[in-house]
Write a protein that holds these residues in place. Structure first.
Motif, PDB file in Angstrom:
ATOM      1  N   MET A 234       2.422  12.159  -9.904  1.00 23.49           N
ATOM      2  CA  MET A 234       1.785  13.467  -9.908  1.00 23.49           C
ATOM      3  C   MET A 234       2.804  14.596 -10.004  1.00 23.49           C
ATOM      4  O   MET A 234       2.677  15.506 -10.829  1.00 23.49           O
ATOM      5  N   TRP A 235       3.853  14.529  -9.163  1.00 24.90           N
ATOM      6  CA  TRP A 235       4.863  15.579  -9.194  1.00 24.90           C
ATOM      7  C   TRP A 235       5.659  15.578 -10.496  1.00 24.90           C
ATOM      8  O   TRP A 235       5.964  16.633 -11.049  1.00 24.90           O
ATOM      9  N   ALA A 236       5.987  14.387 -11.005  1.00 23.96           N
ATOM     10  CA  ALA A 236       6.721  14.316 -12.277  1.00 23.96           C
ATOM     11  C   ALA A 236       5.874  14.865 -13.412  1.00 23.96           C
ATOM     12  O   ALA A 236       6.362  15.601 -14.282  1.00 23.96           O
TER      13      ALA A 236
ATOM     14  N   GLU B 224       0.823  -1.210   0.000  1.00 19.15           N
ATOM     15  CA  GLU B 224       0.000   0.000   0.000  1.00 19.15           C
ATOM     16  C   GLU B 224       0.858   1.262   0.000  1.00 19.15           C
ATOM     17  O   GLU B 224       0.512   2.274  -0.629  1.00 19.15           O
ATOM     18  N   GLU B 225       2.022   1.199   0.687  1.00 19.69           N
ATOM     19  CA  GLU B 225       2.939   2.343   0.671  1.00 19.69           C
ATOM     20  C   GLU B 225       3.520   2.555  -0.721  1.00 19.69           C
ATOM     21  O   GLU B 225       3.661   3.692  -1.183  1.00 19.69           O
ATOM     22  N   ARG B 226       3.841   1.450  -1.384  1.00 18.55           N
ATOM     23  CA  ARG B 226       4.390   1.549  -2.739  1.00 18.55           C
ATOM     24  C   ARG B 226       3.392   2.196  -3.687  1.00 18.55           C
ATOM     25  O   ARG B 226       3.748   3.041  -4.518  1.00 18.55           O
ATOM     26  N   SER B 227       2.107   1.825  -3.554  1.00 19.73           N
ATOM     27  CA  SER B 227       1.063   2.391  -4.403  1.00 19.73           C
ATOM     28  C   SER B 227       0.931   3.893  -4.198  1.00 19.73           C
ATOM     29  O   SER B 227       0.869   4.667  -5.161  1.00 19.73           O
ATOM     30  N   VAL B 228       0.912   4.324  -2.933  1.00 17.06           N
ATOM     31  CA  VAL B 228       0.812   5.756  -2.630  1.00 17.06           C
ATOM     32  C   VAL B 228       2.025   6.505  -3.164  1.00 17.06           C
ATOM     33  O   VAL B 228       1.906   7.591  -3.743  1.00 17.06           O
TER      34      VAL B 228
END
Length: 501
Positions: free
Chosen positions: A239-241, A228-232
């Motif tokens: 988004m930032w890229a 779940e951390e990897r997905s976030v």
């Protein structure tokens, strides 16, 4: 210069994974020694040519940037290397482990150097990005693997291992300008960059062949990222890229893009990030009042270090331009290319570091405190730019000054570095709150980033005046006054440090 020698590390020896010994140490130390030596050879060899290539006229195969712009590009590039050391450590801790991270890093660096060897401007700047990313990944992890060779933290060979490891750094840094600098300046810029790529290829090959001698711990991921951390993380990174790509697409489409659109955002980010981390740590309610006080005290050391690196890291930019334009290329009848000046720092380090270390031990109870050593380092680095001011005055009217001016500047800067940089790593580990122990080491690297970004801003604002007597005088005075301030307020700083002395 070989400032990385003291910037570049933080921290086990029975032979690990078999294979005999290396000067009484695990065989894996030889693998890491050779890997780091060749990586530093490639890194400092490329750096010896970077500004010279950027400012060389097109008729001589260069990119013909103004001297101030070329120096600012160098400063921002160097800042980015140390900025990326933080995510480099995180990637090893959460995704790949140190061994895989270093293997990937070496591959990325090698590709970057060979991209620089392609005589196309776009390929050159893409190559710089590759080298910065790879260096950030490697810098944070290869010294960690030296520590992994010694499961017993009190193993008496541990400190000796790092001494040997540092020697590899300095050997690579010393040889690189003499070899790569000579080929790049005297034969062909891109052939010089290709030689840096060959150096990294040798280091990568040594690492891959010798991985069986490394500790098993170096292959483990200490705190694996949950699904779940990897997905976030992927969503946020995407988004930032995407936002960055969209922004710069608009800038390019409107015909507004210049190199300053890259230099200014990166320079400002390099100053904003440390401020953000310090605010975040001090406001964390989970740290104790004692830890918060120590962080406040550490801010003094951080600012002092940033001022120090602001001047010190101009050795590869401002001093290199001065060496090329204003310094004679002969001494006692012997001619040499200007890039050779960048071998002076590692040479001085190898000659002086053992004596400085013995001096601190011999002084015993009279050994200066960390605060006083920081003050001495700042004062020394300020004096070095005072010497540069006099050298620039001597070069007035286009005169070529004796190489002994720069030899003296590099000597003063090396002594100043030996006062400040080694104790900076040590005090960082002592003052870090338990919750932020790893991130505080990243903050120490961010002091280099902040200093280099400040230098880039000075170079961009001052333009060609960045090489003037006034510029050297002002920067030198700021550093010296900062040293005086640290000395005067040393008791107040020490009071904030609690039980750390």
């Amino acid at each position: 210069m070989a400032s990385s020698l003291t910037k570049d590390t933080a921290a086990q020896a029975t032979p690990v994974n078999g294979g005999g010994t290396f000067f009484g140490h695990p065989r894996g130390l030889a693998t890491l020694f050779m890997t780091e030596m060749w990586e530093r050879f490639s890194f400092y060899g490329m750096r010896a040519l970077l500004v010279l290539y950027l400012v060389a006229p097109a008729s001589k195969g260069g990119l013909a940037f103004a001297a101030a712009t070329g120096a600012a590009i160098y400063s921002v590039y160097n800042a980015t290397v140390y900025l990326l050391a933080m995510p480099g450590g995180w990637i090893a801790d959460r995704l790949w482990g140190p061994r895989k991270t270093v293997a990937v890093a070496g591959t990325i660096i090698m590709i970057g150097h060979f991209l620089l060897a392609v005589p196309v401007e776009a390929s050159f700047f893409v190559g710089l990005v590759f080298i910065a990313v790879g260096s950030g990944l490697l810098k944070a992890n290869i010294s960690t693997m030296v520590g992994h060779l010694y499961p017993e933290r009190n193993d008496p060979r541990r400190d000796g291992a790092f001494t040997i490891f540092y020697m590899g750094i300095n050997l690579g840094a010393f040889a690189a300008p003499l070899v790569i600098g000579t080929v790049g300046q005297s034969v062909n810029w891109h052939l010089g960059f290709a030689l840096a790529g060959v150096g990294m290829a040798l280091g990568l090959g040594q690492f891959l062949l010798g991985t069986r001698h490394l500790a098993e711990e170096s292959s483990r991921v200490p705190a694996p990222l949950r699904a779940e951390e990897r997905s976030v993380l992927l969503k946020k990174a995407g988004m930032w890229a995407g936002a960055a790509v969209l922004f710069y697409a608009v800038v390019v489409a409107t015909g507004s893009f210049t190199i300053n659109w890259a230099l200014w955002p990166l320079s400002l980010a390099g100053l904003a990030l440390p401020a953000y981390y310090f605010v975040k740590i001090r406001r964390d309610r989970e740290i104790t009042a004692d830890e918060r006080s120590k962080v406040t005290g550490y801010i003094w050391f951080f600012i002092a270090a940033a001022v120090f690196w602001m001047i010190y890291d101009q050795s590869g930019s401002t001093l290199t331009v001065f060496a090329s334009n204003n310094t004679a290329s002969k001494l006692f009848g012997f001619g040499f290319p200007s890039s050779w000046f960048q071998s002076l720092n590692p040479l001085y380090i190898m000659a002086l570091a053992p004596f400085v270390a013995m001096l601190w031990v011999k002084l015993k109870d009279r050994n200066p405190s960390t605060t006083v050593k920081f003050a001495l380092g700042l004062l020394g680095i300020g004096i070095s730019f005072g010497v540069m001011m006099m050298a620039q005055t001597a070069a007035a009217g286009g005169a070529k000054v004796t190489p002994l001016w720069l030899a003296m500047v590099y000597l003063v800067q090396t002594v100043a570095e030996l006062c400040l940089s080694p104790v900076g790593l040590s005090v960082t580990t002592k003052l870090a709150p338990a919750k932020y122990a790893g991130q505080m080491m990243g903050l120490w690297f961010l002091a280099v980033t902040a200093g280099d970004c400040t230098a880039a801003i000075i170079q961009l604002v001052a333009g060609n005046a960045f090489l003037s007597e006034a510029s050297f005088a002002i920067q030198g005075a700021v550093a010296a006054l900062a040293g005086v301030a640290v000395f005067i307020y040393r008791k107040r700083i020490i009071a904030l440090l609690g039980d750390v002395h």
